[in-house]
Design a protein around this motif. Sequence first.
Motif, PDB file in Angstrom:
ATOM      1  N   HIS A 264      28.530  -4.667 -30.522  1.00  0.00           N
ATOM      2  CA  HIS A 264      29.942  -5.040 -30.477  1.00  0.00           C
ATOM      3  C   HIS A 264      30.240  -5.837 -29.207  1.00  0.00           C
ATOM      4  O   HIS A 264      29.647  -5.580 -28.152  1.00  0.00           O
ATOM      5  CB  HIS A 264      30.822  -3.792 -30.511  1.00  0.00           C
ATOM      6  CG  HIS A 264      30.763  -3.042 -31.798  1.00  0.00           C
ATOM      7  ND1 HIS A 264      30.501  -1.689 -31.859  1.00  0.00           N
ATOM      8  CD2 HIS A 264      30.923  -3.449 -33.084  1.00  0.00           C
ATOM      9  CE1 HIS A 264      30.517  -1.293 -33.128  1.00  0.00           C
ATOM     10  NE2 HIS A 264      30.773  -2.350 -33.884  1.00  0.00           N
ATOM     11  N   THR A 265      31.163  -6.773 -29.307  1.00  0.00           N
ATOM     12  CA  THR A 265      31.560  -7.536 -28.127  1.00  0.00           C
ATOM     13  C   THR A 265      32.308  -6.671 -27.119  1.00  0.00           C
ATOM     14  O   THR A 265      32.464  -7.066 -25.966  1.00  0.00           O
ATOM     15  CB  THR A 265      32.456  -8.718 -28.530  1.00  0.00           C
ATOM     16  OG1 THR A 265      33.530  -8.236 -29.353  1.00  0.00           O
ATOM     17  CG2 THR A 265      31.670  -9.762 -29.300  1.00  0.00           C
ATOM     18  N   THR A 289      37.131  -2.524 -24.800  1.00  0.00           N
ATOM     19  CA  THR A 289      38.148  -2.058 -25.746  1.00  0.00           C
ATOM     20  C   THR A 289      38.125  -2.927 -26.995  1.00  0.00           C
ATOM     21  O   THR A 289      38.222  -4.158 -26.914  1.00  0.00           O
ATOM     22  CB  THR A 289      39.556  -2.116 -25.114  1.00  0.00           C
ATOM     23  OG1 THR A 289      39.544  -1.389 -23.891  1.00  0.00           O
ATOM     24  CG2 THR A 289      40.589  -1.524 -26.055  1.00  0.00           C
ATOM     25  N   GLU A 290      38.006  -2.282 -28.155  1.00  0.00           N
ATOM     26  CA  GLU A 290      38.021  -3.015 -29.423  1.00  0.00           C
ATOM     27  C   GLU A 290      39.427  -3.531 -29.726  1.00  0.00           C
ATOM     28  O   GLU A 290      40.413  -3.014 -29.212  1.00  0.00           O
ATOM     29  CB  GLU A 290      37.534  -2.126 -30.573  1.00  0.00           C
ATOM     30  CG  GLU A 290      38.364  -0.899 -30.819  1.00  0.00           C
ATOM     31  CD  GLU A 290      37.883   0.316 -30.030  1.00  0.00           C
ATOM     32  OE1 GLU A 290      37.993   1.444 -30.550  1.00  0.00           O
ATOM     33  OE2 GLU A 290      37.428   0.150 -28.881  1.00  0.00           O
ATOM     34  N   THR A 291      39.484  -4.564 -30.567  1.00  0.00           N
ATOM     35  CA  THR A 291      40.760  -5.164 -30.960  1.00  0.00           C
ATOM     36  C   THR A 291      40.954  -4.999 -32.459  1.00  0.00           C
ATOM     37  O   THR A 291      40.016  -5.203 -33.233  1.00  0.00           O
ATOM     38  CB  THR A 291      40.793  -6.660 -30.613  1.00  0.00           C
ATOM     39  OG1 THR A 291      40.427  -6.836 -29.246  1.00  0.00           O
ATOM     40  CG2 THR A 291      42.184  -7.234 -30.847  1.00  0.00           C
ATOM     41  N   MET A 315      31.979  -9.791 -34.261  1.00  0.00           N
ATOM     42  CA  MET A 315      31.526  -8.490 -33.773  1.00  0.00           C
ATOM     43  C   MET A 315      32.626  -7.696 -33.083  1.00  0.00           C
ATOM     44  O   MET A 315      32.343  -6.715 -32.392  1.00  0.00           O
ATOM     45  CB  MET A 315      30.317  -8.667 -32.844  1.00  0.00           C
ATOM     46  CG  MET A 315      29.145  -9.376 -33.488  1.00  0.00           C
ATOM     47  SD  MET A 315      28.700  -8.749 -35.137  1.00  0.00           S
ATOM     48  CE  MET A 315      28.153  -7.081 -34.747  1.00  0.00           C
ATOM     49  N   ASP A 316      33.894  -8.091 -33.271  1.00  0.00           N
ATOM     50  CA  ASP A 316      35.015  -7.243 -32.855  1.00  0.00           C
ATOM     51  C   ASP A 316      35.508  -6.486 -34.091  1.00  0.00           C
ATOM     52  O   ASP A 316      34.834  -6.478 -35.127  1.00  0.00           O
ATOM     53  CB  ASP A 316      36.112  -8.085 -32.215  1.00  0.00           C
ATOM     54  CG  ASP A 316      36.982  -7.297 -31.235  1.00  0.00           C
ATOM     55  OD1 ASP A 316      37.103  -6.057 -31.397  1.00  0.00           O
ATOM     56  OD2 ASP A 316      37.549  -7.911 -30.313  1.00  0.00           O
ATOM     57  N   TYR A 317      36.676  -5.887 -34.020  1.00  0.00           N
ATOM     58  CA  TYR A 317      37.180  -5.025 -35.097  1.00  0.00           C
ATOM     59  C   TYR A 317      38.440  -5.579 -35.770  1.00  0.00           C
ATOM     60  O   TYR A 317      39.144  -4.840 -36.448  1.00  0.00           O
ATOM     61  CB  TYR A 317      37.490  -3.632 -34.543  1.00  0.00           C
ATOM     62  CG  TYR A 317      36.349  -2.640 -34.612  1.00  0.00           C
ATOM     63  CD1 TYR A 317      35.112  -2.984 -35.131  1.00  0.00           C
ATOM     64  CD2 TYR A 317      36.527  -1.334 -34.146  1.00  0.00           C
ATOM     65  CE1 TYR A 317      34.086  -2.066 -35.193  1.00  0.00           C
ATOM     66  CE2 TYR A 317      35.510  -0.399 -34.209  1.00  0.00           C
ATOM     67  CZ  TYR A 317      34.282  -0.772 -34.728  1.00  0.00           C
ATOM     68  OH  TYR A 317      33.269   0.147 -34.788  1.00  0.00           O
ATOM     69  N   VAL A 318      38.748  -6.855 -35.596  1.00  0.00           N
ATOM     70  CA  VAL A 318      39.963  -7.401 -36.185  1.00  0.00           C
ATOM     71  C   VAL A 318      39.832  -7.495 -37.710  1.00  0.00           C
ATOM     72  O   VAL A 318      38.761  -7.303 -38.279  1.00  0.00           O
ATOM     73  CB  VAL A 318      40.288  -8.789 -35.604  1.00  0.00           C
ATOM     74  CG1 VAL A 318      40.624  -8.678 -34.123  1.00  0.00           C
ATOM     75  CG2 VAL A 318      39.141  -9.771 -35.828  1.00  0.00           C
ATOM     76  N   ASP A 319      40.945  -7.797 -38.384  1.00  0.00           N
ATOM     77  CA  ASP A 319      40.944  -7.944 -39.838  1.00  0.00           C
ATOM     78  C   ASP A 319      40.089  -9.142 -40.260  1.00  0.00           C
ATOM     79  O   ASP A 319      39.857 -10.070 -39.480  1.00  0.00           O
ATOM     80  CB  ASP A 319      42.377  -8.134 -40.347  1.00  0.00           C
ATOM     81  CG  ASP A 319      43.262  -6.915 -40.105  1.00  0.00           C
ATOM     82  OD1 ASP A 319      42.727  -5.850 -39.744  1.00  0.00           O
ATOM     83  OD2 ASP A 319      44.497  -7.060 -40.264  1.00  0.00           O
ATOM     84  N   ASP A 320      39.678  -9.129 -41.517  1.00  0.00           N
ATOM     85  CA  ASP A 320      38.805 -10.189 -42.029  1.00  0.00           C
ATOM     86  C   ASP A 320      39.384 -11.581 -41.815  1.00  0.00           C
ATOM     87  O   ASP A 320      38.663 -12.526 -41.495  1.00  0.00           O
ATOM     88  CB  ASP A 320      38.555  -9.985 -43.524  1.00  0.00           C
ATOM     89  CG  ASP A 320      37.431  -9.002 -43.790  1.00  0.00           C
ATOM     90  OD1 ASP A 320      37.078  -8.230 -42.870  1.00  0.00           O
ATOM     91  OD2 ASP A 320      36.911  -8.986 -44.926  1.00  0.00           O
TER      92      ASP A 320
END
Length: 437
Positions: A264-265, A289-291, A315-320
């Motif tokens: 993850h970034t 911290t993930e986004t 590699m972050d957690y944002v929406d598609d």
Amino acid sequence: MKTRLLLFFGLIMAQSLFAQQRTCGVHEATQAILNDPTQSAIYLENKARFEEEYQRVLSNLNRNGNVTNAANAITRIPVAVHYTTSSASLATATSGTNLSLRNCLIALAQTQINILNADYNATNADLNLWTNSQTGSSQFFPGVGIGDMDIQFEIATQNHPLGSGLAEGQPAVTFGYNFGAGQNRDANWTGYFNIVVRSLSGGILGFSPLGPPLNGFGVTIDNNYFSSGTGCSGTGSGSVIPTAPFNRGRTLTHEFGHFFNLDHTFDGCDGANCASSGDSVCDTPQTDTETYECPAADATFSTCTGEQVLTMNYMDYVDDACMYMFTTGQATRMTAWLNTVRSQIRPNALSDNSFVKNNFKIYPNPNKGTFTIEFKELLTDYSVEVFDITGRVVFENNYNENADLSQNVVLQNTTRGVYFVNVKTGNTIVTNKIIVE
């Protein structure tokens, strides 16, 4: 009573919001390998070889300013897709509802492969959110380039493993197959990039080990977040319905990033050497911290460095809809992993498409939605499929007993953008990109 109702609805809203956040189980999947003495030894040996290769690739990059894969050509990746919760009877269906569902699931798998190829080769249409000279997010990240892997994912079509139940020429898509007896590794499918589609619990969208050897490991995706489009409705857990906001196939893009040894970034920022701390990639700004959701490109800052966070990275957690790029540094790291496992890729799972690939052309390109496919030699039976960046098929036709060296294709009601053309003959599929202006 009013207070209790407010607390109750507040809890429901909190659970709803949590359910809409991306989560994955990469570190748990990796730890499961390390807990197995046999697999741990193989994994650690593979990782040591990767680190040597990564340093070699970085050294070459510093000398000549670019990176290519070891073969200096497109690398073809054999993929097998396993719908573990679907009925095994789909595999032998010859008519009726089961046949329709099987065909739908195979097409859905190909849609997901199309998305992977676009994302990993930097041909995805939404990349203009980064590159647009006036509004693109690249302006906030000087020095950060786009990663392009020069690879082609293909569903395998031949020399399937014994006991797979697949006939020669059939795509490597299984139904009701108990992959690895519920584990994340199945030795029967060694040498493939395996995708396991099943129902997951705990809010996890998918998971993959971090840079595993190709001795049967796979990437697991929840059946609500696989591929794109309307999905396929079956019975019970056999349904595969892409669900917003993770309905553009990017969960697999993210998880395959882990499979290619990307972390993850947001893996940390301890101030150490960027090549060996955090995600070990120097052109992804460090953060711990993930986004989530869809922030503006310039709206998120690292809590430990103060610099802007590359939230649009896969590699972050944002929406598609809000993740659309790898960096050149990430592509370098993935190339080093691919070089490390190249000899482990099953060599005979893919048909030889050299004849078709070298014997046809598409023109004009760019075009206005009308183009010609021209062959050097006659193909009597083939089909053409055109799909957009979301995987939606916009044109499909079979040409049987063909007697022409060329075919005109007219796309109806298409908008400007990038499209992909699949030319299929026998067990061969060749994909070309076109641009509609």
